[in-house]
Design a protein around this motif. Structure first.
Motif, mmCIF file in Angstrom:
data_model
loop_
_atom_site.group_PDB
_atom_site.id
_atom_site.type_symbol
_atom_site.label_atom_id
_atom_site.label_comp_id
_atom_site.label_asym_id
_atom_site.label_seq_id
_atom_site.Cartn_x
_atom_site.Cartn_y
_atom_site.Cartn_z
ATOM 1 N N GLU A 182 12.974 -1.727 5.999
ATOM 2 C CA GLU A 182 11.568 -2.110 6.169
ATOM 3 C C GLU A 182 11.092 -2.972 5.004
ATOM 4 O O GLU A 182 10.392 -3.969 5.205
ATOM 5 N N ARG A 183 11.481 -2.606 3.798
ATOM 6 C CA ARG A 183 11.094 -3.403 2.627
ATOM 7 C C ARG A 183 11.756 -4.776 2.657
ATOM 8 O O ARG A 183 11.135 -5.781 2.318
ATOM 9 N N GLY A 184 13.007 -4.822 3.088
ATOM 10 C CA GLY A 184 13.699 -6.110 3.208
ATOM 11 C C GLY A 184 13.052 -7.012 4.245
ATOM 12 O O GLY A 184 12.907 -8.217 4.025
ATOM 13 N N ALA A 185 12.648 -6.426 5.371
ATOM 14 C CA ALA A 185 11.974 -7.207 6.416
ATOM 15 C C ALA A 185 10.629 -7.720 5.918
ATOM 16 O O ALA A 185 10.235 -8.854 6.220
ATOM 17 N N TYR A 186 9.942 -6.904 5.135
ATOM 18 C CA TYR A 186 8.655 -7.326 4.568
ATOM 19 C C TYR A 186 8.853 -8.507 3.617
ATOM 20 O O TYR A 186 8.130 -9.502 3.688
ATOM 21 N N ILE A 187 9.834 -8.416 2.741
ATOM 22 C CA ILE A 187 10.106 -9.501 1.803
ATOM 23 C C ILE A 187 10.468 -10.778 2.555
ATOM 24 O O ILE A 187 9.997 -11.871 2.212
ATOM 25 N N ALA A 188 11.260 -10.664 3.603
ATOM 26 C CA ALA A 188 11.619 -11.835 4.412
ATOM 27 C C ALA A 188 10.382 -12.437 5.073
ATOM 28 O O ALA A 188 10.234 -13.665 5.121
ATOM 29 N N ARG A 189 9.474 -11.594 5.558
ATOM 30 C CA ARG A 189 8.237 -12.090 6.179
ATOM 31 C C ARG A 189 7.370 -12.823 5.166
ATOM 32 O O ARG A 189 6.824 -13.893 5.449
ATOM 33 N N VAL A 190 7.264 -12.288 3.958
ATOM 34 C CA VAL A 190 6.484 -12.950 2.910
ATOM 35 C C VAL A 190 7.122 -14.284 2.539
ATOM 36 O O VAL A 190 6.423 -15.285 2.379
ATOM 37 N N GLY B 242 2.264 2.001 3.645
ATOM 38 C CA GLY B 242 3.160 3.142 3.551
ATOM 39 C C GLY B 242 4.447 2.834 2.823
ATOM 40 O O GLY B 242 5.500 3.361 3.167
ATOM 41 N N VAL B 243 4.356 1.998 1.794
ATOM 42 C CA VAL B 243 5.565 1.578 1.084
ATOM 43 C C VAL B 243 6.289 2.762 0.446
ATOM 44 O O VAL B 243 7.507 2.734 0.315
ATOM 45 N N ASP B 244 5.557 3.801 0.076
ATOM 46 C CA ASP B 244 6.197 4.958 -0.559
ATOM 47 C C ASP B 244 7.197 5.642 0.363
ATOM 48 O O ASP B 244 8.188 6.197 -0.100
ATOM 49 N N GLY B 245 6.960 5.600 1.652
ATOM 50 C CA GLY B 245 7.861 6.236 2.608
ATOM 51 C C GLY B 245 8.683 5.250 3.417
ATOM 52 O O GLY B 245 9.302 5.625 4.405
ATOM 53 N N TYR C 272 0.849 -1.183 0.000
ATOM 54 C CA TYR C 272 0.000 0.000 0.000
ATOM 55 C C TYR C 272 0.890 1.240 0.000
ATOM 56 O O TYR C 272 1.864 1.302 0.724
ATOM 57 N N GLY C 273 0.514 2.238 -0.770
ATOM 58 C CA GLY C 273 1.225 3.502 -0.714
ATOM 59 C C GLY C 273 0.796 4.327 0.478
ATOM 60 O O GLY C 273 1.525 5.174 0.972
ATOM 61 N N GLN C 274 -0.383 4.051 0.967
ATOM 62 C CA GLN C 274 -0.935 4.820 2.085
ATOM 63 C C GLN C 274 -0.616 4.158 3.420
ATOM 64 O O GLN C 274 -0.366 2.964 3.475
ATOM 65 N N PRO C 275 -0.663 4.936 4.493
ATOM 66 C CA PRO C 275 -0.461 4.343 5.825
ATOM 67 C C PRO C 275 -1.627 3.423 6.201
ATOM 68 O O PRO C 275 -2.718 3.517 5.637
#
Length: 64
Positions: free
Chosen positions: A49-57, A41-44, A2-5
């Motif tokens: 944070e993106r790396g942790a998200y990818i690891a969680r997925v 809030g992926v835009d910010g 999501y781009g939004q919070p």
């Protein structure tokens, strides 16, 4: 993602989460288990944070 919070998505009822968690099991005969991994809030977000998200997925997908 999501781009939004998350707060903004919740105000709108988080339609993506609702669709996946409510309708996917119904279309699969009621027996499907769902896991919904979202990065709000992926835009910010930072690279960490993106790396942790990818690891969680990846962890979630391995458990399927």
């Amino acid at each position: 993602t999501y781009g939004q919070p998350r707060f903004s998505a919740l105000l709108m009822g988080d339609p993506s989460r609702w669709t996946v968690t409510r309708f996917l099991p119904w279309f699969a005969g009621g027996n499907a288990k769902t896991r919904y991994c979202a990065l709000y809030g992926v835009d910010g977000s930072s690279r960490d944070e993106r790396g942790a998200y990818i690891a969680r997925v990846e962890r979630t997908m391995r458990r399927l």
